[in-house]
Design an enzyme around this catalytic site. Structure first.
Site, PDB file in Angstrom:
ATOM      1  N   ASN A   1      -0.028  -0.632  -0.343  1.00 43.58           N
ATOM      2  CA  ASN A   1       0.630  -1.270   0.693  1.00 43.58           C
ATOM      3  C   ASN A   1       1.885  -2.045  -0.233  1.00 43.58           C
ATOM      4  O   ASN A   1       1.992  -2.795  -0.956  1.00 43.58           O
ATOM      5  CB  ASN A   1      -0.376  -2.422   1.355  1.00 43.58           C
ATOM      6  CG  ASN A   1       0.592  -3.151   2.380  1.00 43.58           C
ATOM      7  OD1 ASN A   1       1.930  -3.439   2.398  1.00 43.58           O
ATOM      8  ND2 ASN A   1      -0.268  -4.172   3.136  1.00 43.58           N
TER       9      ASN A   1
ATOM     10  N   ARG B   1       4.241  -3.795   0.886  1.00 54.05           N
ATOM     11  CA  ARG B   1       4.370  -5.464   1.060  1.00 54.05           C
ATOM     12  C   ARG B   1       3.357  -6.151   0.048  1.00 54.05           C
ATOM     13  O   ARG B   1       3.641  -7.586   0.253  1.00 54.05           O
ATOM     14  CB  ARG B   1       4.250  -5.879   2.467  1.00 54.05           C
ATOM     15  CG  ARG B   1       4.928  -5.094   3.371  1.00 54.05           C
ATOM     16  CD  ARG B   1       5.000  -5.451   4.846  1.00 54.05           C
ATOM     17  NE  ARG B   1       5.278  -7.062   4.839  1.00 54.05           N
ATOM     18  CZ  ARG B   1       4.836  -7.690   5.932  1.00 54.05           C
ATOM     19  NH1 ARG B   1       4.269  -7.126   6.934  1.00 54.05           N
ATOM     20  NH2 ARG B   1       5.111  -8.918   6.016  1.00 54.05           N
ATOM     21  N   CYS B   2       2.387  -5.480  -0.522  1.00 57.24           N
ATOM     22  CA  CYS B   2       1.428  -6.357  -1.303  1.00 57.24           C
ATOM     23  C   CYS B   2       2.018  -6.313  -2.898  1.00 57.24           C
ATOM     24  O   CYS B   2       2.071  -5.440  -3.490  1.00 57.24           O
ATOM     25  CB  CYS B   2       0.090  -5.623  -1.222  1.00 57.24           C
ATOM     26  SG  CYS B   2      -1.353  -6.270  -2.438  1.00 57.24           S
ATOM     27  N   SER B   3       1.926  -7.504  -3.582  1.00 57.86           N
ATOM     28  CA  SER B   3       2.400  -7.695  -4.781  1.00 57.86           C
ATOM     29  C   SER B   3       1.496  -7.233  -5.783  1.00 57.86           C
ATOM     30  O   SER B   3       1.894  -6.458  -6.766  1.00 57.86           O
ATOM     31  CB  SER B   3       2.910  -9.132  -5.183  1.00 57.86           C
ATOM     32  OG  SER B   3       1.683 -10.009  -4.890  1.00 57.86           O
TER      33      SER B   3
END
Length: 117
Positions: free
Chosen positions: A10, A12-14
């Site tokens: 994903n 958007r996931c760090s």
């Protein structure tokens, strides 16, 4: 290194981004699967769980709104969790890194290094 690792990712996931960076730094090519855009099938999820060697409930993201609205407090069996993960891929913990017949949930990202042995 010429081996390609599959990463269920994903953007958007760090933690997911950090895992990809860590693996690339070690010379691995990545096959990135943006699982929210192209969700894994139920059969693919079952295969991932076999490689992870964990039950479906263990990769459920319990902080997600859909979990709180539809699943919190419910006792689901393996088949029901597979159905839920297939229907709502946002519930799948990330990132999942696959190398051959083994896989790990790379949280923290360094857990992916276990696949490099």
């Amino acid at each position: 290194m010429s081996e390609t690792l599959r990463v269920y990712h994903n953007a958007r996931c760090s933690k997911s981004r950090a895992t990809c960076a860590l693996l690339e730094e070690r010379g691995f090519a990545l096959e990135v699967v943006e699982y929210l855009k192209t969700p894994p099938s139920r059969a693919e999820l079952a295969g991932l769980l076999r490689k992870l060697d964990v039950p479906a409930a263990s990769i459920v993201r319990k902080g997600e709104d859909i979990y709180k609205a539809e699943y919190q407090g419910r006792e689901l069996n393996e088949e029901q969790w597979l159905d839920a993960l297939a229907a709502h891929p946002i519930l799948i913990e990330r990132p999942i890194v696959v190398r051959g017949e083994r896989a790990v949930v790379a949280r923290p990202p360094e857990k992916a290094l276990a696949l490099l042995d």
